[in-house]
Design an enzyme around this catalytic site. Structure first.
Site, PDB file in Angstrom:
ATOM      1  N   GLY A   1       1.627   2.857  10.898  1.00 45.36           N
ATOM      2  CA  GLY A   1       2.573   3.972  10.816  1.00 45.36           C
ATOM      3  C   GLY A   1       3.188   4.376  12.139  1.00 45.36           C
ATOM      4  O   GLY A   1       3.828   5.424  12.230  1.00 45.36           O
TER       5      GLY A   1
ATOM      6  N   HIS B   1      -9.810   1.374   4.219  1.00 49.07           N
ATOM      7  CA  HIS B   1      -8.599   1.607   5.017  1.00 49.07           C
ATOM      8  C   HIS B   1      -8.922   2.606   6.128  1.00 49.07           C
ATOM      9  O   HIS B   1      -9.716   3.532   5.922  1.00 49.07           O
ATOM     10  CB  HIS B   1      -7.489   2.149   4.110  1.00 49.07           C
TER      11      HIS B   1
ATOM     12  N   SER C   1       2.723  -1.345  10.670  1.00 46.83           N
ATOM     13  CA  SER C   1       4.140  -1.296  11.024  1.00 46.83           C
ATOM     14  C   SER C   1       4.872  -2.617  10.794  1.00 46.83           C
ATOM     15  O   SER C   1       5.736  -2.999  11.586  1.00 46.83           O
ATOM     16  CB  SER C   1       4.324  -0.832  12.482  1.00 46.83           C
TER      17      SER C   1
ATOM     18  N   GLU D   1      -7.412   5.055   7.188  1.00 45.33           N
ATOM     19  CA  GLU D   1      -7.163   6.457   6.836  1.00 45.33           C
ATOM     20  C   GLU D   1      -8.331   7.036   6.049  1.00 45.33           C
ATOM     21  O   GLU D   1      -8.617   8.231   6.127  1.00 45.33           O
ATOM     22  CB  GLU D   1      -5.834   6.562   6.061  1.00 45.33           C
TER      23      GLU D   1
ATOM     24  N   ASN E   1       0.868  -1.189   0.000  1.00 43.88           N
ATOM     25  CA  ASN E   1       0.000   0.000   0.000  1.00 43.88           C
ATOM     26  C   ASN E   1       0.896   1.228   0.000  1.00 43.88           C
ATOM     27  O   ASN E   1       1.381   1.654   1.041  1.00 43.88           O
ATOM     28  CB  ASN E   1      -0.899  -0.033   1.249  1.00 43.88           C
ATOM     29  N   TRP E   2       1.110   1.763  -1.209  1.00 44.23           N
ATOM     30  CA  TRP E   2       2.039   2.895  -1.322  1.00 44.23           C
ATOM     31  C   TRP E   2       1.486   4.178  -0.705  1.00 44.23           C
ATOM     32  O   TRP E   2       2.206   5.173  -0.584  1.00 44.23           O
ATOM     33  CB  TRP E   2       2.371   3.164  -2.793  1.00 44.23           C
ATOM     34  N   LYS E   3       0.203   4.174  -0.363  1.00 47.04           N
ATOM     35  CA  LYS E   3      -0.438   5.396   0.150  1.00 47.04           C
ATOM     36  C   LYS E   3      -0.193   6.550  -0.837  1.00 47.04           C
ATOM     37  O   LYS E   3      -0.166   6.327  -2.039  1.00 47.04           O
ATOM     38  CB  LYS E   3       0.051   5.712   1.560  1.00 47.04           C
TER      39      LYS E   3
ATOM     40  N   GLU F   1      -5.934  -4.587  10.528  1.00 47.38           N
ATOM     41  CA  GLU F   1      -4.992  -3.487  10.719  1.00 47.38           C
ATOM     42  C   GLU F   1      -5.397  -2.685  11.945  1.00 47.38           C
ATOM     43  O   GLU F   1      -6.224  -1.753  11.829  1.00 47.38           O
ATOM     44  CB  GLU F   1      -5.011  -2.550   9.501  1.00 47.38           C
TER      45      GLU F   1
HETATM   46  P1  PGA Z   1       2.278   0.860   7.734  1.00 48.08           P
HETATM   47  O1  PGA Z   1       0.855   0.999   7.027  1.00 48.08           O
HETATM   48  O2  PGA Z   1       2.894  -0.424   7.239  1.00 48.08           O
HETATM   49  O3  PGA Z   1       3.032   2.071   7.302  1.00 48.08           O
HETATM   50  O4  PGA Z   1       2.015   0.817   9.208  1.00 48.08           O
HETATM   51  C1  PGA Z   1       0.046  -0.100   6.810  1.00 48.08           C
HETATM   52  C2  PGA Z   1      -1.217   0.329   6.139  1.00 48.08           C
HETATM   53  O5  PGA Z   1      -1.759   1.373   6.527  1.00 48.08           O
HETATM   54  O6  PGA Z   1      -1.715  -0.310   5.219  1.00 48.08           O
END
Ligand code: PGA
Length: 232
Positions: free
Chosen positions: A161, A85, A193, A87, A8-10, A155
């Site tokens: 993060g 997600h 993470s 976010e 997941n490159w965000k 998650e």
């Molecule tokens: P992270 O993000 O590996 O940076 O914690 C995971 C995600 O949000 O998919």
């Protein structure tokens, strides 16, 4: 046992050269790269072994400025979509929105990777509250349980993060809990993470079918180490 890696490159990277380099590094079996929408066509040119996914998928086509529909995603060669997600939930996405997105994605033939997981305030209330929270998130997509086109990513929000992943044993037990609701065939990933430092311990858990990786998937050194550790 081989694990699925969903990258997941965000909202990264900010230029094509870096995107090209990340695609090349990630081009392995059992990898799904989910770049920002704009880089999906570039991924389609480069990837030979890995699959492509989107980071979201809208439920309709039409007058929805800024949205990207499941059929559009499919038309540029992506086969997966991350939906719900945390976010995006934090930006206002509801369980009903998620249900509509999953429904449209699956109808289009995409595999929906649906994210669930508790925030720290719920974790603090204990295991029962945490399981209730996850059950409620899952109940919104109950009609898709048993579909081969549904993958769940556990998650925990506090782990994303933060540099503070869940304990592998806890993630494994949550994967089993999720499967007790969705059915045994559902693939369950862990995300939050994930890094080279801890991935082997998670990978030993057969309850965990793979990983949703954010920060570590756009860090070439870290990603290379993880692929090496998983012998991918
Ligand atoms: P992270 O993000 O590996 O940076 O914690 C995971 C995600 O949000 O998919």
């Amino acid at each position: 046992m081989s694990k699925l890696i969903v990258a997941n490159w965000k909202c990264h990277p900010s230029n094509e050269e870096t995107a090209k380099s990340l695609f090349r590094l990630s081009d392995r079996d059992n990898v799904v790269v989910c770049p920002p929408f704009v880089y999906i066509p570039l991924g389609r040119e480069i990837l030979k072994k890995a699959s492509l996914g989107a980071q979201d998928s809208f439920w309709e086509e039409g007058s929805y400025t800024g949205e990207v529909s499941a059929s559009q995603i499919k038309s540029v060669g992506a086969r997966f979509a991350i939906i719900g997600h945390s976010e995006r939930r934090a930006m206002g996405e509801s369980d009903l929105d998620i249900k509509k997105k999953v429904s449209a994605a699956i109808k289009e033939g995409l595999t929906a990777i649906v994210c669930v997981g508790e925030p720290s305030s719920i974790k603090a209330e204990g295991e029962e509250a945490t399981n209730d929270f996850i059950s409620l998130q899952l109940s919104a997509i109950g009609e898709f349980f048993g579909s081969e086109k549904l993958i769940i990513a556990y998650e925990p929000v506090w782990a994303i993060g933060s540099g503070n992943p869940a304990l592998p044993a806890d993630a494994a037990s949550k994967a089993s809990f999720i499967r007790s609701l969705t059915g045994n065939k559902t693939k369950v990933l862990y995300g939050g993470s994930v890094s080279a430092a801890g991935i082997s311990e998670f990978a030993e858990r057969e309850e965990i079918d793979g990983f949703l990786i954010g920060g570590g998937s756009v860090n070439e050194e870290e990603l290379t180490k993880m692929f090496d550790l998983l012998e991918m």
